[in-house]
Design an enzyme around this catalytic site. Structure first.
Site, PDB file in Angstrom:
ATOM      1  N   SER A 227      -3.711  -8.221  -0.233  1.00 56.02           N
ATOM      2  CA  SER A 227      -2.831  -7.052  -0.175  1.00 56.02           C
ATOM      3  C   SER A 227      -2.575  -6.519  -1.583  1.00 56.02           C
ATOM      4  O   SER A 227      -3.524  -6.161  -2.268  1.00 56.02           O
ATOM      5  CB  SER A 227      -1.555  -7.440   0.561  1.00 56.02           C
ATOM      6  OG  SER A 227      -0.985  -6.314   1.131  1.00 56.02           O
ATOM      7  N   HIS A 371      -2.653  -8.449   9.236  1.00 49.12           N
ATOM      8  CA  HIS A 371      -2.639  -8.469   7.770  1.00 49.12           C
ATOM      9  C   HIS A 371      -2.214  -9.849   7.252  1.00 49.12           C
ATOM     10  O   HIS A 371      -1.070 -10.249   7.435  1.00 49.12           O
ATOM     11  CB  HIS A 371      -1.615  -7.396   7.359  1.00 49.12           C
ATOM     12  CG  HIS A 371      -1.547  -7.114   5.905  1.00 49.12           C
ATOM     13  ND1 HIS A 371      -2.561  -6.505   5.224  1.00 49.12           N
ATOM     14  CD2 HIS A 371      -0.555  -7.330   4.999  1.00 49.12           C
ATOM     15  CE1 HIS A 371      -2.201  -6.342   3.957  1.00 49.12           C
ATOM     16  NE2 HIS A 371      -0.993  -6.851   3.792  1.00 49.12           N
TER      17      HIS A 371
HETATM   18  C1  GTR Z   1       2.676  -2.962   1.734  1.00 50.83           C
HETATM   19  C2  GTR Z   1       1.955  -1.930   0.950  1.00 50.83           C
HETATM   20  C3  GTR Z   1       0.512  -2.252   0.893  1.00 50.83           C
HETATM   21  C4  GTR Z   1       0.230  -3.733   0.665  1.00 50.83           C
HETATM   22  C5  GTR Z   1       1.323  -4.663   1.135  1.00 50.83           C
HETATM   23  C6  GTR Z   1       1.418  -6.049   0.517  1.00 50.83           C
HETATM   24  O1  GTR Z   1       3.982  -2.679   1.955  1.00 50.83           O
HETATM   25  O2  GTR Z   1       2.144  -0.692   1.578  1.00 50.83           O
HETATM   26  O3  GTR Z   1      -0.150  -1.426  -0.032  1.00 50.83           O
HETATM   27  O4  GTR Z   1      -0.143  -3.994  -0.616  1.00 50.83           O
HETATM   28  O5  GTR Z   1       2.576  -4.146   0.998  1.00 50.83           O
HETATM   29  O6  GTR Z   1       1.161  -6.250  -0.655  1.00 50.83           O
HETATM   30  O7  GTR Z   1       1.787  -6.957   1.236  1.00 50.83           O
END
Ligand code: GTR
Length: 392
Positions: A227, A371
């Protein structure tokens, strides 16, 4: 067949054959600013690669005041310890430096397979962007698939990890006024480095130590992140040519995801620069809402890793990261590997959940699920390193 049923049948067909989103008007990777086609490695390395690097530093991630500081020093934070039922040696190392305005240090953990005594071990450095105690516990009381150190060691790789917040805080309101930023400057200008750049800098400092450790094979080390950490791992792989692989997990917007593709469920530059202004340089805000007008895109950042290896991953239920955008960047970056006579991503179609494409030097896998960074992802990264002969 009645009129109604024909209409219904047509509707079904259209749903089945609805076109998948495709990249549009993607800026040219292999043509220089002056319009010349890049035809050799020399032209890529002397002209096009520096042009692209310049674009990313000035407009997106910011410029660093320093790479390896002269004052950089390493010391053992604790005595070495044999752990994991005798299968690994744990080292805890403190990295410290002194800038013109302040000094700072952080501690990282390394689990090195005991077999490294016979032949230095290749390995992976995780940039951990989740709570350290629960995810990169050096005592291994808490275990998490985010950093499956036991499994990594069992496959013959060293497992290293540091917490990003120890290098620079992940604070949208902090305006890069603490951590490593504050060692070199007070406040920031339009093109000074953001937090992603600072965390990638931290990964490079861990690699500096790897180069000093005889048990480790610094020429075969990957940088891994998920992420925001995935965006960071890609930047680290692009900016530090010593990394043999960048493992870019669910990195999404401003990571591997291409901007020149319409994916309405995924994050936009407007959203990301509003929610996380500290990740980037201030100049990046100019591109909010202008994705299709930009003359650069993230496949170019992926291409900066060539001819080294890059592994891009998406999760099937992670629409926010824009899976097809991540896949498209892997494909569109591949001509950079061709210049070196290597194959980039070898793939003719978007994979099904559970599939991996690892025939070339650019890997892409689609994990079923949400995710996250899981053992499934780590196993694909290690499969890729195995395939590239890191343990030969
Ligand atoms: C989210 C963000 C993403 C991603 C994520 C993370 O809120 O929108 O770009 O990077 O966080 O790092 O878990």
């Amino acid at each position: 067949m009645t009129k109604i049923s024909i209409a219904a049948a047509l509707g079904t067909c259209m749903a089945v054959f609805a076109a998948e989103p495709e990249p549009k008007n993607v800026p040219e990777l292999i043509t220089t600013k002056s319009g010349e086609k890049v035809t050799s490695v020399e032209m890529w390395e002397k002209v096009r690669r520096p042009e692209l690097m310049e674009i990313f530093l000035e407009n997106e991630y910011g410029r660093r005041p320093v790479e390896r500081p002269e004052s950089l020093a390493f010391e053992l934070a604790e005595p070495d310890k044999v752990m994991m039922d005798g299968k690994a040696v744990r080292k805890r190392v403190r990295v410290s430096w002194k800038g013109p305005l302040a000094s700072q240090s952080f501690v990282f953990t390394a689990f090195i397979p005991v077999t490294a005594k016979e032949r230095p071990a290749p390995g992976f450095i995780l940039i951990c962007n989740r709570p350290a105690a629960a995810n990169i516990d050096p005592e291994r009381v808490k275990r998490s698939e985010f950093w499956p150190a036991e499994e990594i060691v069992a496959r013959g790789y060293a497992a290293l990890a540091f917490w990003n917040g120890d290098v620079a805080p992940d604070d949208p309101k902090g305006d890069c006024s603490k951590g490593v930023h504050a060692c070199w400057a007070k406040g920031r200008t339009a093109n000074s480095w953001g937090a992603l750049s600072a965390w990638a800098w931290g990964a490079s400092r861990v690699l500096d130590w790897v180069e000093t450790e005889p048990l480790l094979d610094a020429k075969h080390f990957g940088v891994v992140g998920h992420s925001r950490g995935g965006k960071t791992a890609l930047l680290a792989g692009a900016t530090d040519t010593r990394f043999a692989m960048a493992c870019v997990n669910d990195s999404g917007c401003s990571g591997a995801k291409l901007n020149h593709i319409r994916l309405p469920k995924s994050e936009s530059i407007a959203r990301i620069t509003k929610a996380f202004p500290h990740w980037f340089c201030l100049n990046y805000r100019e591109f909010a809402g202008k994705e299709f007008e930009m003359d650069f895109d993230q496949h170019m950042l992926v291409a900066l890793v060539a001819p080294r290896a890059v592994a891009i991953a998406s999760a099937s239920k992670d629409d926010w990261a824009g899976q097809r955008g991540e896949y498209s960047s892997a494909l569109l970056a591949s001509p950079a590997w061709a210049l070196y006579g290597k194959k980039g991503l070898v793939s003719s179609s978007f994979p099904k959940p559970g599939e991996a494409r690892q025939e070339g030097t650019v890997s892409y896998h689609l994990r079923p699920g949400i995710h996250n960074l899981t053992l499934h992802d780590w196993n694909r990264y290690m499969d890729f390193a195995d395939r590239l002969g890191w343990k030969r």
